[in-house]
Design an enzyme around this catalytic site. Structure first.
Site, mmCIF file in Angstrom:
data_model
loop_
_atom_site.group_PDB
_atom_site.id
_atom_site.type_symbol
_atom_site.label_atom_id
_atom_site.label_comp_id
_atom_site.label_asym_id
_atom_site.label_seq_id
_atom_site.Cartn_x
_atom_site.Cartn_y
_atom_site.Cartn_z
ATOM 1 N N TYR A 160 0.838 -1.210 0.000
ATOM 2 C CA TYR A 160 0.000 0.000 0.000
ATOM 3 C C TYR A 160 0.871 1.259 0.000
ATOM 4 O O TYR A 160 0.729 2.130 -0.866
ATOM 5 C CB TYR A 160 -0.909 -0.032 1.233
ATOM 6 C CG TYR A 160 -1.713 1.233 1.475
ATOM 7 C CD1 TYR A 160 -2.701 1.623 0.584
ATOM 8 C CD2 TYR A 160 -1.481 2.023 2.600
ATOM 9 C CE1 TYR A 160 -3.450 2.773 0.802
ATOM 10 C CE2 TYR A 160 -2.225 3.172 2.834
ATOM 11 C CZ TYR A 160 -3.201 3.546 1.930
ATOM 12 O OH TYR A 160 -3.934 4.688 2.146
ATOM 13 N N LYS A 164 1.538 4.154 -3.069
ATOM 14 C CA LYS A 164 1.259 5.580 -2.876
ATOM 15 C C LYS A 164 2.546 6.405 -3.021
ATOM 16 O O LYS A 164 2.508 7.552 -3.495
ATOM 17 C CB LYS A 164 0.635 5.815 -1.500
ATOM 18 C CG LYS A 164 -0.743 5.189 -1.340
ATOM 19 C CD LYS A 164 -1.793 5.932 -2.151
ATOM 20 C CE LYS A 164 -3.205 5.558 -1.753
ATOM 21 N NZ LYS A 164 -4.205 6.382 -2.417
HETATM 22 N N1 LIG Z 1 -9.064 7.003 5.668
HETATM 23 C C1 LIG Z 1 -7.814 7.263 5.928
HETATM 24 O O1 LIG Z 1 -7.447 7.368 7.103
HETATM 25 C C2 LIG Z 1 -6.800 7.459 4.829
HETATM 26 C C3 LIG Z 1 -5.484 7.762 5.204
HETATM 27 C C4 LIG Z 1 -4.530 7.957 4.217
HETATM 28 C C5 LIG Z 1 -4.888 7.873 2.897
HETATM 29 N N2 LIG Z 1 -6.163 7.562 2.551
HETATM 30 C C6 LIG Z 1 -6.467 7.494 1.118
HETATM 31 O O2 LIG Z 1 -7.619 8.264 0.845
HETATM 32 C C7 LIG Z 1 -8.354 7.683 -0.227
HETATM 33 C C8 LIG Z 1 -9.789 7.460 0.214
HETATM 34 O O3 LIG Z 1 -9.772 6.593 1.338
HETATM 35 P P1 LIG Z 1 -11.069 6.295 2.208
HETATM 36 O O4 LIG Z 1 -10.592 6.104 3.585
HETATM 37 O O5 LIG Z 1 -12.125 7.260 1.906
HETATM 38 O O6 LIG Z 1 -11.458 4.857 1.621
HETATM 39 P P2 LIG Z 1 -12.859 4.077 1.668
HETATM 40 O O7 LIG Z 1 -13.695 4.606 2.759
HETATM 41 O O8 LIG Z 1 -12.479 2.634 1.661
HETATM 42 O O9 LIG Z 1 -13.524 4.482 0.268
HETATM 43 C C9 LIG Z 1 -12.875 4.064 -0.914
HETATM 44 C C10 LIG Z 1 -13.559 4.637 -2.122
HETATM 45 O O10 LIG Z 1 -12.867 4.166 -3.279
HETATM 46 C C11 LIG Z 1 -13.776 3.408 -4.087
HETATM 47 N N3 LIG Z 1 -13.054 2.274 -4.639
HETATM 48 C C12 LIG Z 1 -12.510 1.226 -3.971
HETATM 49 N N4 LIG Z 1 -11.909 0.391 -4.831
HETATM 50 C C13 LIG Z 1 -12.089 0.918 -6.065
HETATM 51 C C14 LIG Z 1 -11.697 0.509 -7.363
HETATM 52 N N5 LIG Z 1 -11.015 -0.613 -7.586
HETATM 53 N N6 LIG Z 1 -12.053 1.287 -8.414
HETATM 54 C C15 LIG Z 1 -12.758 2.423 -8.217
HETATM 55 N N7 LIG Z 1 -13.148 2.856 -7.012
HETATM 56 C C16 LIG Z 1 -12.811 2.105 -5.946
HETATM 57 C C17 LIG Z 1 -14.921 3.024 -3.192
HETATM 58 O O11 LIG Z 1 -16.110 2.949 -3.944
HETATM 59 P P3 LIG Z 1 -16.976 1.605 -4.145
HETATM 60 O O12 LIG Z 1 -16.865 0.792 -2.902
HETATM 61 O O13 LIG Z 1 -18.345 2.158 -4.403
HETATM 62 O O14 LIG Z 1 -16.362 0.939 -5.326
HETATM 63 C C18 LIG Z 1 -14.994 4.224 -2.246
HETATM 64 O O15 LIG Z 1 -15.732 5.280 -2.831
HETATM 65 C C19 LIG Z 1 -7.620 6.398 -0.592
HETATM 66 O O16 LIG Z 1 -6.775 6.626 -1.692
HETATM 67 C C20 LIG Z 1 -6.787 6.095 0.643
HETATM 68 O O17 LIG Z 1 -5.634 5.372 0.330
HETATM 69 C C21 LIG Z 1 -7.132 7.347 3.489
#
Ligand SMILES: NC(=O)c1ccc[n+]([C@@H]2O[C@H](COP(=O)([O-])OP(=O)(O)OC[C@H]3O[C@@H](n4cnc5c(N)ncnc54)[C@H](OP(=O)(O)O)[C@@H]3O)[C@@H](O)[C@H]2O)c1
Length: 255
Positions: A160, A164
């Protein structure tokens, strides 16, 4: 007073806008005046989230299903987005995955391929296509969502954080190559936010959230809405001299 954050008349595409951070970003961009396309893997989920965002913001919000790990689907996504809202001014490469915690010793070729396909190759392909369109249109703003882990990986998150880190590195290259065309490219590195991704991590490793909160200076996990300010700033004319940068939204978490 001229509002530099106003996005009226602009169009945006946010990948992974059905829930979590992407959903908050899409809402923030629409509240600032943009028409927005969101994506997810299933059309029903995209339609439901788009309808909710349109209702909340009064903007044109359209959902288009696209698996970010499928290179060929990404051409179709851009064609559909153009049809739905016209050419794009803003792209947020937000969709990303970390399905399990995997120590280096357990990594398989297929797992590494999957992580790189969704977190790195897909976003690069989409930026390549949207970037070309932005060049033709006279400019735009691309925001690649990475993670604090992109600076320093940790145990169990090698694939992961490495995927990134690759996107973070490519952000700088995109910014360099496209600056002359008024296409700005920046990365945003979130710390811990309360989304399904974090809930999955907590389920796999009880205490994960507490540990992540403790690693921030503010000693907490953030609400998804707290990402919006940075996204609207980077998308808007408030940041016209900002490109090739990476911005931590992480409560002071050290890297
Ligand atoms: N939350 C954190 O603490 C955190 C920290 C650092 C970085 N991030 C980054 O922020 C971004 C958003 O994270 P999040 O926490 O909001 O994640 P999340 O709650 O798991 O939501 C993920 C989103 O991406 C979509 N998705 C998943 N797999 C996909 C695929 N193969 N193709 C297209 N869409 C896909 C999902 O939509 P569907 O399920 O409808 O497909 C959902 O809308 C990510 O890049 C993550 O790495 C998050």
């Amino acid at each position: 007073m001229h509002d530099r954050f106003d996005l009226s008349g602009r169009t945006a595409l946010v990948t992974g806008g059905t829930r979590g951070l992407g959903n908050a970003m899409a809402r923030g961009l629409a509240e600032a005046g943009a028409d927005v396309v969101i994506t997810g893997r299933k059309q029903e989920g995209c339609d439901a989230a788009a309808a909710e965002l349109a209702e909340l913001t009064g903007r044109n919000v359209v959902g288009i299903a696209c698996h970010m790990g499928e290179w060929a689907e990404i051409d179709t996504l851009l064609a559909c987005a153009n049809e739905a809202v016209g050419g794009l001014d803003i792209l947020v490469n937000n969709a990303g995955i970390n399905p399990v915690f995997m120590p280096i010793a357990d990594i398989t070729e297929s797992y590494l391929d999957k992580l790189l396909a969704v977190n790195f190759k897909g976003p690069v392909r989409l930026a390549q296509l949207v970037g070309a369109q932005m060049i033709e249109r006279g400019g735009g703003s691309i925001i690649n969502i990475v993670t604090i882990g992109a600076y320093n990986g940790g145990p169990g998150v090698g694939p992961y954080s490495a995927s990134k880190a690759a996107l973070l590195n490519m952000t700088r290259v995109m910014a360099w190559e496209w600056a002359q065309h008024k296409v700005r490219v920046n990365a945003v590195a979130p710390g811990p936010f309360d989304t399904d991704m974090m809930r999955g991590a907590e389920a796999a490793i009880p205490g994960f959230n507490e540990g992540a909160a403790a690693a921030t200076l503010q000693k907490r996990v953030a609400d998804p809405d707290e990402i919006i300010g940075m996204i609207v700033y980077l998308a808007s004319d408030a940041s016209t001299f900002v490109t090739g940068g990476d911005f931590k939204v992480a409560g002071g978490m050290l890297t």
